[in-house]
Write a protein that holds these residues in place. Structure first.
Motif, PDB file in Angstrom:
ATOM      1  N   MET A   1       0.726  -1.253   0.122  1.00 22.29           N
ATOM      2  CA  MET A   1      -0.040  -0.021   0.007  1.00 22.29           C
ATOM      3  C   MET A   1       0.900   1.296   0.053  1.00 22.29           C
ATOM      4  N   LEU A   2       2.202   1.186   0.742  1.00 21.01           N
ATOM      5  CA  LEU A   2       2.845   2.258   0.777  1.00 21.01           C
ATOM      6  C   LEU A   2       3.540   2.594  -0.722  1.00 21.01           C
ATOM      7  N   LEU A   3       3.856   1.620  -1.293  1.00 18.64           N
ATOM      8  CA  LEU A   3       4.377   1.658  -2.817  1.00 18.64           C
ATOM      9  C   LEU A   3       3.405   2.337  -3.561  1.00 18.64           C
ATOM     10  N   PHE A   4       2.293   1.818  -3.566  1.00 16.25           N
ATOM     11  CA  PHE A   4       1.010   2.635  -4.287  1.00 16.25           C
ATOM     12  C   PHE A   4       0.876   4.077  -4.043  1.00 16.25           C
ATOM     13  N   LYS A   5       1.028   4.527  -2.720  1.00 18.90           N
ATOM     14  CA  LYS A   5       0.660   5.619  -2.180  1.00 18.90           C
ATOM     15  C   LYS A   5       1.952   6.736  -2.715  1.00 18.90           C
ATOM     16  N   THR A   6       3.145   6.230  -2.816  1.00 23.27           N
ATOM     17  CA  THR A   6       4.272   6.882  -3.184  1.00 23.27           C
ATOM     18  C   THR A   6       4.137   7.103  -4.641  1.00 23.27           C
ATOM     19  N   LEU A   7       3.988   6.186  -5.420  1.00 20.01           N
ATOM     20  CA  LEU A   7       3.799   6.052  -7.015  1.00 20.01           C
ATOM     21  C   LEU A   7       2.776   7.004  -7.286  1.00 20.01           C
ATOM     22  N   PHE A   8       1.498   7.124  -6.623  1.00 19.97           N
ATOM     23  CA  PHE A   8       0.402   7.718  -6.946  1.00 19.97           C
ATOM     24  C   PHE A   8       0.761   9.283  -6.780  1.00 19.97           C
ATOM     25  N   SER A   9       1.502   9.699  -5.645  1.00 20.72           N
ATOM     26  CA  SER A   9       1.901  10.899  -5.233  1.00 20.72           C
ATOM     27  C   SER A   9       2.628  11.736  -6.372  1.00 20.72           C
ATOM     28  N   ILE A  10       3.692  10.711  -6.610  1.00 22.98           N
ATOM     29  CA  ILE A  10       4.709  11.366  -7.736  1.00 22.98           C
ATOM     30  C   ILE A  10       3.933  11.509  -8.919  1.00 22.98           C
ATOM     31  N   ALA A  11       2.933  10.563  -9.305  1.00 23.99           N
ATOM     32  CA  ALA A  11       2.244  10.748 -10.441  1.00 23.99           C
ATOM     33  C   ALA A  11       1.398  11.996 -10.752  1.00 23.99           C
ATOM     34  N   VAL A  12       0.657  12.155  -9.213  1.00 26.39           N
ATOM     35  CA  VAL A  12      -0.083  13.399  -9.258  1.00 26.39           C
ATOM     36  C   VAL A  12       0.713  14.680  -9.399  1.00 26.39           C
ATOM     37  N   VAL A  13       1.865  14.707  -8.809  1.00 27.97           N
ATOM     38  CA  VAL A  13       2.879  15.911  -8.960  1.00 27.97           C
ATOM     39  C   VAL A  13       3.056  16.079 -10.051  1.00 27.97           C
ATOM     40  N   VAL A  14       3.599  15.021 -10.909  1.00 26.94           N
ATOM     41  CA  VAL A  14       3.756  15.154 -12.525  1.00 26.94           C
ATOM     42  C   VAL A  14       2.660  15.597 -13.433  1.00 26.94           C
ATOM     43  N   CYS A  15       1.427  15.123 -13.034  1.00 21.26           N
ATOM     44  CA  CYS A  15       0.175  15.407 -13.732  1.00 21.26           C
ATOM     45  C   CYS A  15      -0.009  17.203 -13.337  1.00 21.26           C
ATOM     46  N   SER A  16       0.017  17.748 -12.158  1.00 20.18           N
ATOM     47  CA  SER A  16      -0.103  18.949 -11.688  1.00 20.18           C
ATOM     48  C   SER A  16       0.919  19.826 -12.389  1.00 20.18           C
ATOM     49  N   ILE A  17       2.334  19.532 -12.604  1.00 20.99           N
ATOM     50  CA  ILE A  17       3.218  20.080 -13.299  1.00 20.99           C
ATOM     51  C   ILE A  17       2.707  20.198 -14.673  1.00 20.99           C
ATOM     52  N   MET A  18       2.284  19.334 -15.379  1.00 13.71           N
ATOM     53  CA  MET A  18       1.837  19.414 -16.882  1.00 13.71           C
ATOM     54  C   MET A  18       0.594  20.293 -16.787  1.00 13.71           C
ATOM     55  N   VAL A  19      -0.438  20.127 -15.983  1.00 15.71           N
ATOM     56  CA  VAL A  19      -1.427  21.164 -16.144  1.00 15.71           C
ATOM     57  C   VAL A  19      -0.746  22.539 -16.002  1.00 15.71           C
ATOM     58  N   CYS A  20      -0.070  23.027 -15.081  1.00 14.30           N
ATOM     59  CA  CYS A  20       0.554  24.193 -15.099  1.00 14.30           C
ATOM     60  C   CYS A  20       1.228  24.872 -16.296  1.00 14.30           C
ATOM     61  N   PHE A  21       1.732  23.769 -16.824  1.00 12.76           N
ATOM     62  CA  PHE A  21       2.722  24.058 -18.167  1.00 12.76           C
ATOM     63  C   PHE A  21       1.729  24.298 -19.304  1.00 12.76           C
ATOM     64  N   PHE A  22       0.458  23.687 -19.162  1.00 13.23           N
ATOM     65  CA  PHE A  22      -0.380  23.990 -20.206  1.00 13.23           C
ATOM     66  C   PHE A  22      -1.165  25.325 -19.885  1.00 13.23           C
ATOM     67  N   LEU A  23      -1.449  25.654 -18.770  1.00 14.01           N
ATOM     68  CA  LEU A  23      -2.136  26.757 -18.501  1.00 14.01           C
ATOM     69  C   LEU A  23      -1.332  27.891 -18.771  1.00 14.01           C
ATOM     70  N   VAL A  24       0.059  27.993 -18.335  1.00 12.25           N
ATOM     71  CA  VAL A  24       0.945  29.112 -18.778  1.00 12.25           C
ATOM     72  C   VAL A  24       1.157  29.078 -20.384  1.00 12.25           C
ATOM     73  N   GLY A  25       1.062  28.141 -21.039  1.00 10.33           N
ATOM     74  CA  GLY A  25       1.039  28.028 -22.425  1.00 10.33           C
ATOM     75  C   GLY A  25      -0.128  28.737 -22.886  1.00 10.33           C
ATOM     76  N   LEU A  26      -1.335  28.528 -22.390  1.00 11.82           N
ATOM     77  CA  LEU A  26      -2.272  28.989 -22.933  1.00 11.82           C
ATOM     78  C   LEU A  26      -2.432  30.578 -22.677  1.00 11.82           C
ATOM     79  N   LEU A  27      -1.840  31.231 -21.593  1.00  9.10           N
ATOM     80  CA  LEU A  27      -1.915  32.417 -21.140  1.00  9.10           C
ATOM     81  C   LEU A  27      -0.764  33.270 -21.913  1.00  9.10           C
ATOM     82  N   ASP A  28       0.375  32.425 -22.385  1.00  7.33           N
ATOM     83  CA  ASP A  28       1.381  33.124 -23.329  1.00  7.33           C
ATOM     84  C   ASP A  28       1.278  33.162 -24.762  1.00  7.33           C
ATOM     85  N   GLY A  29       0.203  32.313 -25.032  1.00 12.08           N
ATOM     86  CA  GLY A  29       0.088  32.025 -26.415  1.00 12.08           C
ATOM     87  C   GLY A  29       0.947  30.943 -26.957  1.00 12.08           C
ATOM     88  N   SER A  30       1.748  30.310 -26.413  1.00 12.92           N
ATOM     89  CA  SER A  30       2.516  29.146 -26.940  1.00 12.92           C
ATOM     90  C   SER A  30       1.425  27.922 -27.170  1.00 12.92           C
TER      91      SER A  30
END
Length: 94
Positions: A1-30
């Motif tokens: 269970m600890l392995l899943f929580k660790t992997l899931f947390s890392i994956a959620v952080v990666v997804c959050s970073i990608m969403v932030c890049f997407f939103l910044v890209g929408l704002l600056d026009g890239s």
């Protein structure tokens, strides 16, 4: 269970970073009509992997859930390792 929580947390952080890049890209026009399909494909793939692994874990299949999360976590950790090497080495990268 600890392995899943660790992997899931890392994956959620990666997804959050990608969403932030997407939103910044929408704002600056890239992110434009030319590449918005690629962005939606990437974000949809991340959502499917994270959501599917969460669903598999709920249904009592932790090995499948962990295997799904490894598709996001392994490249993220390798990229993080590359960044650490670039920061702490005295090599010229230009």
């Amino acid at each position: 269970m600890l392995l899943f929580k660790t992997l899931f947390s890392i994956a959620v952080v990666v997804c959050s970073i990608m969403v932030c890049f997407f939103l910044v890209g929408l704002l600056d026009g890239s992110v434009s009509s030319f590449n918005i399909g690629i962005w939606f494909s990437i974000l949809a793939g991340l959502i499917v992997i994270v959501g599917g692994s969460w669903y598999c874990n709920l249904k009592g299949k932790p090995r499948i859930a962990n295997a799904m999360l490894l598709a996001i976590v392994i490249p993220a950790l390798l990229f993080g390792l590359l960044l650490l090497v670039m920061i702490f080495s005295d090599a010229k990268w230009n």
